[in-house]
Write a protein that holds these residues in place. Structure first.
Motif, PDB file in Angstrom:
ATOM      1  N   LYS A 134       0.717  -1.059   0.110  1.00 11.43           N
ATOM      2  CA  LYS A 134       0.061   0.153   0.152  1.00 11.43           C
ATOM      3  C   LYS A 134       0.778   1.210   0.148  1.00 11.43           C
ATOM      4  O   LYS A 134       0.518   2.235  -0.729  1.00 11.43           O
ATOM      5  CB  LYS A 134      -0.994  -0.116   1.367  1.00 11.43           C
ATOM      6  N   LEU A 135       1.986   1.221   0.628  1.00 14.47           N
ATOM      7  CA  LEU A 135       2.803   2.526   0.937  1.00 14.47           C
ATOM      8  C   LEU A 135       4.279   2.218   0.913  1.00 14.47           C
ATOM      9  O   LEU A 135       4.749   1.130   1.409  1.00 14.47           O
ATOM     10  CB  LEU A 135       2.437   2.842   2.265  1.00 14.47           C
ATOM     11  N   GLN A 136       4.954   2.909   0.047  1.00 11.94           N
ATOM     12  CA  GLN A 136       6.350   2.759  -0.206  1.00 11.94           C
ATOM     13  C   GLN A 136       7.217   4.046   0.077  1.00 11.94           C
ATOM     14  O   GLN A 136       6.619   5.191  -0.204  1.00 11.94           O
ATOM     15  CB  GLN A 136       6.861   1.903  -1.305  1.00 11.94           C
ATOM     16  N   PHE A 137       8.433   3.975   0.363  1.00 11.75           N
ATOM     17  CA  PHE A 137       9.231   5.267   0.473  1.00 11.75           C
ATOM     18  C   PHE A 137       9.700   5.567  -1.182  1.00 11.75           C
ATOM     19  O   PHE A 137       9.875   4.592  -1.875  1.00 11.75           O
ATOM     20  CB  PHE A 137      10.538   4.981   1.119  1.00 11.75           C
ATOM     21  N   VAL A 138       9.975   6.571  -1.558  1.00 15.38           N
ATOM     22  CA  VAL A 138      10.243   6.987  -2.758  1.00 15.38           C
ATOM     23  C   VAL A 138      11.617   8.086  -2.730  1.00 15.38           C
ATOM     24  O   VAL A 138      11.725   9.127  -2.185  1.00 15.38           O
ATOM     25  CB  VAL A 138       9.429   7.606  -3.765  1.00 15.38           C
ATOM     26  N   GLU A 139      12.674   7.480  -3.019  1.00 14.38           N
ATOM     27  CA  GLU A 139      13.778   8.174  -3.044  1.00 14.38           C
ATOM     28  C   GLU A 139      13.998   9.341  -4.163  1.00 14.38           C
ATOM     29  O   GLU A 139      13.187   9.132  -5.086  1.00 14.38           O
ATOM     30  CB  GLU A 139      15.149   7.131  -3.036  1.00 14.38           C
ATOM     31  N   ILE A 140      15.011  10.067  -3.988  1.00  7.96           N
ATOM     32  CA  ILE A 140      15.007  11.340  -4.937  1.00  7.96           C
ATOM     33  C   ILE A 140      15.295  10.858  -6.362  1.00  7.96           C
ATOM     34  O   ILE A 140      14.675  11.145  -7.093  1.00  7.96           O
ATOM     35  CB  ILE A 140      16.115  12.221  -4.420  1.00  7.96           C
ATOM     36  N   ALA A 175      13.077  10.681  -9.792  1.00  9.53           N
ATOM     37  CA  ALA A 175      13.651  11.563 -10.871  1.00  9.53           C
ATOM     38  C   ALA A 175      13.686  10.661 -12.246  1.00  9.53           C
ATOM     39  O   ALA A 175      12.989  10.901 -13.435  1.00  9.53           O
ATOM     40  CB  ALA A 175      15.083  11.892 -10.900  1.00  9.53           C
ATOM     41  N   GLN A 176      13.721   9.497 -11.861  1.00  9.72           N
ATOM     42  CA  GLN A 176      13.563   8.279 -12.981  1.00  9.72           C
ATOM     43  C   GLN A 176      12.079   8.066 -13.230  1.00  9.72           C
ATOM     44  O   GLN A 176      11.688   8.123 -14.431  1.00  9.72           O
ATOM     45  CB  GLN A 176      14.007   6.844 -12.306  1.00  9.72           C
ATOM     46  N   MET A 177      11.139   8.433 -12.179  1.00  9.44           N
ATOM     47  CA  MET A 177       9.834   8.223 -12.573  1.00  9.44           C
ATOM     48  C   MET A 177       9.118   9.405 -13.314  1.00  9.44           C
ATOM     49  O   MET A 177       8.385   9.238 -14.124  1.00  9.44           O
ATOM     50  CB  MET A 177       8.935   8.242 -11.161  1.00  9.44           C
ATOM     51  N   LEU A 178       9.638  10.716 -12.988  1.00  5.40           N
ATOM     52  CA  LEU A 178       9.598  11.964 -13.760  1.00  5.40           C
ATOM     53  C   LEU A 178      10.047  11.662 -15.142  1.00  5.40           C
ATOM     54  O   LEU A 178       9.399  12.185 -16.114  1.00  5.40           O
ATOM     55  CB  LEU A 178      10.150  12.983 -13.217  1.00  5.40           C
TER      56      LEU A 178
END
Length: 263
Positions: free
Chosen positions: A194-200, A204-207
């Motif tokens: 349900k919930l995860q940390f997202v590193e910088i 950036a890769q997601m963007l």
């Protein structure tokens, strides 16, 4: 001799000491991280659960008497009440006990997205690093949560999954409480589906991936627009041709009628 001389000396009244005020009342979160709420199926009780990114913040303080961990979850573009998405963990070193606040319990927005378990797991991890032998004080559960059966079951499930023992003093499950437990017995996991940390770097890769997807969609849209424009031109040409053929047919019919009537 007066009555005052005969009477024993009056004992001074004992005044109960006021409870010591806890420090750091104005401490704000100092460290922030991004969290990803995974898209989930629509829930009958809590509604839609789309993909969402939120902010997790925390601050720590400590002295000889007590320690504090202040946790907070912020929802970009949405305001919540002060007591929502907030958890304070107080460690009292003289009594070796841990207290969770607010006393009324965690108030989470949005519900059923894993935020409550996540905050409690972070609190357990922090306390277990230095004080696993301390005790978490028992507390009563809010009656308002027991008015709705689904809400009560969800709350009890979260507490039990984090290592707390929930008990009820009545058959109607209205007078609930959590028993005292040792810090080391708490569970520090949460539902990572349900919930995860997202590193910088990951963000950036997601963007970058999102931008690439947009470019691909724009390319597909341009091709579709070109096809639509081509079909419109062809359609206009066909309409003109059909109009000319209809006009020619009408002219021929009129000519034949004229010839037939003038012989």
């Amino acid at each position: 001799m007066t009555d005052t001389q005969n009477s024993p000396a009056a004992e001074p009244e004992t005044v109960a000491p006021e409870p010591a005020l806890r420090p750091w009342a104005d401490v704000q979160v100092e460290h922030r991280k991004m969290l990803r709420l995974a898209p989930l199926q629509t829930d009958r009780a809590t509604g839609t659960r789309p993909l969402r990114f939120i902010e997790f913040g925390y601050a720590e303080r400590s002295n000889k008497q007590c320690s504090l961990l202040r946790l907070n979850v912020s929802l970009p573009g949405q305001r919540v009440r002060k007591e929502q998405n907030h958890l304070d963990v107080w460690v009292e070193h003289d009594t070796r006990r841990v207290v969770f606040e607010p006393e009324s319990g965690l108030q989470i927005e949005p519900l059923n997205r894993g935020i409550g378990r996540f905050l409690m797991a972070q609190a357990a991890q922090w306390a277990q690093k230095k004080w696993p032998h301390y005790r978490v004080e028992g507390f009563d559960l809010a009656n308002k949560d027991a008015l709705n059966e689904d809400t009560r079951l969800r709350r009890d499930h979260v507490l039990r999954m984090q290592g707390f023992d929930v008990a009820y003093a009545d058959a109607q499950h209205l007078k609930g409480s959590v028993k005292e437990v040792q810090v080391g017995e708490l569970l520090s996991q949460w539902n990572t589906e349900k919930l995860q940390f997202v590193e910088i770097l990951e963000a950036a890769q997601m963007l970058q991936q999102a931008e690439q997807n947009l470019e691909e969609l724009e390319g597909k849209l341009r091709k579709q627009d070109e096809k639509v424009t081509k079909y419109k031109r062809e359609d206009a040409g066909l309409r003109f041709t059909i109009t000319c053929l209809v006009a020619f047919a009408v002219f021929q019919a009129g000519l034949l009628i004229w010839i037939a009537t003038h012989r």
